[in-house]
Design an enzyme around this catalytic site. Structure first.
Site, short mmCIF file in Angstrom:
data_model
loop_
_atom_site.label_atom_id
_atom_site.label_comp_id
_atom_site.label_asym_id
_atom_site.label_seq_id
_atom_site.Cartn_x
_atom_site.Cartn_y
_atom_site.Cartn_z
N GLU A 57 0.83 -1.20 0.00
CA GLU A 57 0.00 0.00 0.00
C GLU A 57 0.87 1.25 0.00
O GLU A 57 0.63 2.20 -0.73
CB GLU A 57 -0.92 0.02 1.23
N GLU B 206 2.95 10.38 11.28
CA GLU B 206 3.61 10.10 12.57
C GLU B 206 4.11 8.66 12.61
O GLU B 206 5.22 8.38 13.06
CB GLU B 206 2.65 10.37 13.73
#
Lengths: 387, 350
Positions: free
Chosen positions: A226, A357
């Site tokens: 992905e 993050e």
């Protein structure tokens, strides 16, 4: 197998199959000829050839019927590599051909309302009942669920062991009773995604991908693919989002200010340095020396897209919005929509497919070798975790 | 065109790195900067044994006939060591100015027997090449005036002075070293007073400075790489709150961002070597100058108090990075040049 062999095979294939005939028949024949994804094994749409030879096939067949890269993205980019790596021979034979031709669309049932960045804490349960599994839970951010015939699904099969160890990977039948798909409206007004409610969904055990309890490892294969797909870079200097911002800049001299000019030039340089890193990464891959640079590309593009689309709205002093209507969108029509839409949609770039993050954690731990934060959840049975 | 390093470049890198690790560790540089910053013994070995001085000079003129790619790799390594040697000033800038003239001096520079410096201010740029210079030539071919901020002049045997499109060679002109922000590459003021000079040939100073700016980006990459590597090692070792400070996300995320900046600086530097167009140079020069300063500043901050001390070498890198940010055009100068080069016109411009 080299470029000449591939060219010969493509030529032989085109002699027997008319690209102007039935689209589906042509794609099925292309799969059967091993020209779907040449690096896959023979009999599964490939020739067991080096992956870089795929571009030869794409070039030679550029004027023939093409796949629907938007609708088929999850099938092609995520489900297929996972089925290839972990599926049984029977699963590979059953799923890969209609996946590739687009006869069957795939979606992804991973994220949950309570499990985003910490995917391994997911709570959808799969309980064994003879030769079947009974699945109950709720999934979210599922694009294309309303078209999908199949889904890749991760569910908890053992709540008594630590979270990473109690997961199992399934192929979920989206037509099964108990699967309910509801559109999920986004800040743009439209609904690209869905919520999927699974209530007493029965899946036969031959829809399991990989071993019971091995779902986390299987899911890693999917997620790596992905991020590679999402990190794709524009290949032309000044291309992509920059091109649309610069063309607005050129068309509206009356809106230019010195302060915006400075910012735009700084963004132009950052976009170009980022594009060059993507080009260098592709060269490394082609030379068989994959570097860790790929982990940073999605992070860089998310930030650039957000800054550029925000810049565009500010530059145009556009207080309007093209269309708030709540509708299902089939593809992300980024450039066909207004600057306000682009600004809002780009906000998702630092969230989808791994938040920025989490990507920084991955870079700092896997590339830079920095120690992880102390973890309280690693050795505790999932059922005892605070939530 | 490739953005990767060739095998030849990697071999050259490894010889230079090996020599510098042995002869030029940061502690040694720190020890000498206040007395005699330039390490001419090291330069003799680099030039004579490894042969870096003649990289840009064709074989028929006595050089190695290599190219900017090899010079760039040497600069990366010299940047990693903030090595106080006149490679950039003599073997890149002065040599590049001299190359079109095919002057015999090139052979001497190639062997490292003599060094030269281009008498142009380090604060000049391809867009303002005369900045800092008041030199004029009279009817007798004598030079008068001053050039401030000249790097490498203090160790140069010959000064190459561009005046009105011509290049003059001068020996023995007074060179006054001034206290410099960059301890490892101090600058000097050069003064001419009806100084006899030899006209060497024509010189396009802007082109020379553009070439230099493209390669300086590789030195800045090296500076940034040392700062990042050294900081990574430190935050893995340094414990506070009973943990390595490198395990805190507040630290890790900053380092991940810096790493991404350095990855992009490497691509930009290699691109400026592979394609020395004005656009590629301006991109590399503006991006890498900013990255070198940012990584050096963060390196200092993440070292905490020790980073603020004279005894830790990080300040040598910060000073190099900040001075190099000004050298041959600031990031802002290069971005402003891009406005017309890539068609992002300023307000009021067409």
């Amino acid at each position: 197998m080299n470029e000449t062999d591939i060219n010969q095979r493509v030529a032989a294939f085109l002699e027997e199959h008319d690209p102007g005939g039935d689209r589906l028949e042509f794609l099925r024949a292309r799969f059967d000829a091993g020209l779907a994804w040449v690096w896959f094994p023979e009999g599964l749409g490939g020739l067991g050839a080096p992956r870089e030879l795929q571009q030869v096939v794409e070039r030679e067949l550029a004027d023939t019927p093409q796949l629907n890269s938007g609708k088929q993205a999850i099938g092609l980019g995520m489900a297929a590599p996972t089925i290839l790596a972990f599926g049984t021979a029977e699963q590979q034979r059953r799923f890969l051909r209609p996946l590739w031709t687009g006869e069957e669309i795939w979606c992804q049932l991973f994220s949950e309302p309570g499990a985003g960045s910490d995917l391994a804490t997911l709570a959808t349960r799969a309980v064994r009942d003879g030769d079947e599994w009974v699945v109950d839970g709720q999934k979210v951010w599922t694009s294309g669920a309303h078209h999908a015939r199949w889904a890749i699904l991760v569910a908890r099969t053992d709540p008594d062991v630590p979270k990473h160890r109690g997961l199992t990977y399934f192929v979920c039948d989206m037509h099964a009773p108990g699967v309910e798909v509801r559109p999920l409206r986004q800040i743009t007004g439209e609904a690209e995604f869905n919520e999927v409610f699974l209530t007493g969904v029965r899946l036969s055990d031959d829809l399991r991908l990989g071993e019971v309890g091995d779902g986390w490892r299987v899911a890693q294969t999917t997620l790596m693919n992905e991020r590679v797909a999402i990190g794709g870079a524009p290949t032309r200097r000044g291309g992509g989002v920059m091109a649309s911002v610069v063309s607005a800049w050129r068309e509206h001299p009356e809106l230019r200010t010195h302060e915006l000019h400075q910012r735009l030039l700084a963004l132009w340089v950052e976009a170009e340095a980022t594009r060059l890193s993507g080009a260098r990464l592709r060269e490394q891959l082609a030379a068989g020396q994959p570097g860790p640079e790929g982990s940073g590309m999605k992070l860089a593009f998310a930030k650039l897209n957000q800054e550029l689309t925000g810049f565009d709205v500010e530059f145009l002093r556009d207080l309007g919005y093209d269309d708030w209507a709540f509708r299902r969108s089939e593809d992300v029509d980024f450039f066909g929509r207004g600057p306000g839409y682009r600004y809002l949609r780009a906000k998702g770039n630092s969230i989808e497919g791994g938040t920025s993050e989490i990507l920084r954690n991955i870079i700092s731990e896997r590339v830079l070798g920095l120690p992880s934060e102390p973890r309280i959840d690693k050795d505790v049975p999932w059922k005892d975790l605070p939530r | 065109m490739t953005l990767l390093y060739s095998e030849v470049e990697e071999e050259l890198r490894s010889s230079v790195r090996g020599l510098l690790a042995d002869r030029c560790p940061p502690a040694a540089v720190l020890q000498r900067v206040e007395s005699e910053p330039n390490d001419l013994d090291l330069w003799k070995t680099l030039a004579g044994e490894i042969g870096v001085a003649g990289l840009l000079i064709p074989e028929e003129l006595g050089g190695a006939g290599a190219g900017p790619g090899e010079a760039a790799v040497v600069l990366e390594e010299l940047g990693r060591s903030v090595a106080p040697v006149p490679f950039f000033t003599s073997s890149v800038l002065a040599t590049r100015a001299l190359l079109p003239t095919r002057d015999a001096l090139l052979g001497e520079l190639a062997e490292g027997r003599r060094t030269a410096a281009l008498a142009v201010s380090f604060a000049a740029s391809p867009y303002a090449p005369a900045r800092g210079s008041s030199v004029t030539v009279d009817g007798d071919g004598r030079l008068s005036g001053t050039v401030s901020g000249v790097a490498g002049a203090d160790v140069a045997d010959v000064l190459l002075v561009p005046v009105d499109g011509d290049l003059y060679a001068v020996e023995g002109a007074p060179v006054t070293v001034v206290p410099s922000l960059d301890l490892t590459r101090p600058v000097a003021t050069v003064t001419f007073a009806r100084t006899p000079a030899r006209r060497v040939g024509a010189c396009d100073v802007a082109a020379v400075l553009r070439f230099g700016a493209g390669l300086l980006a590789s030195e800045q990459l090296g500076v940034a790489e040392w700062c990042l590597d050294t900081t990574l090692a430190y935050v893995k070792e340094r414990h506070q709150f009973a943990r390595p400070i490198g395990s805190f996300q507040a630290i890790k995320h900053r380092l991940a961002d810096l790493w991404l900046d350095v990855v992009r600086a490497r691509a930009a530097a290699r691109n400026a070597v592979a394609d020395a167009s004005s656009v590629s140079v301006a991109v590399a020069a503006s991006w890498n100058a900013g990255v070198a300063v940012r990584v050096a500043e963060e390196a200092l901050q993440l070292h905490g108090g020790i980073g603020m001390t004279w005894e830790h070498p990080v300040h040598l890198y910060l000073k190099r990075a900040k001075a190099a940010e000004i050298a041959l055009g600031t990031p802002g100068d290069h971005r402003e040049a891009l406005a017309s080069l890539v068609g992002v016109p300023a307000p009021g411009a067409e």
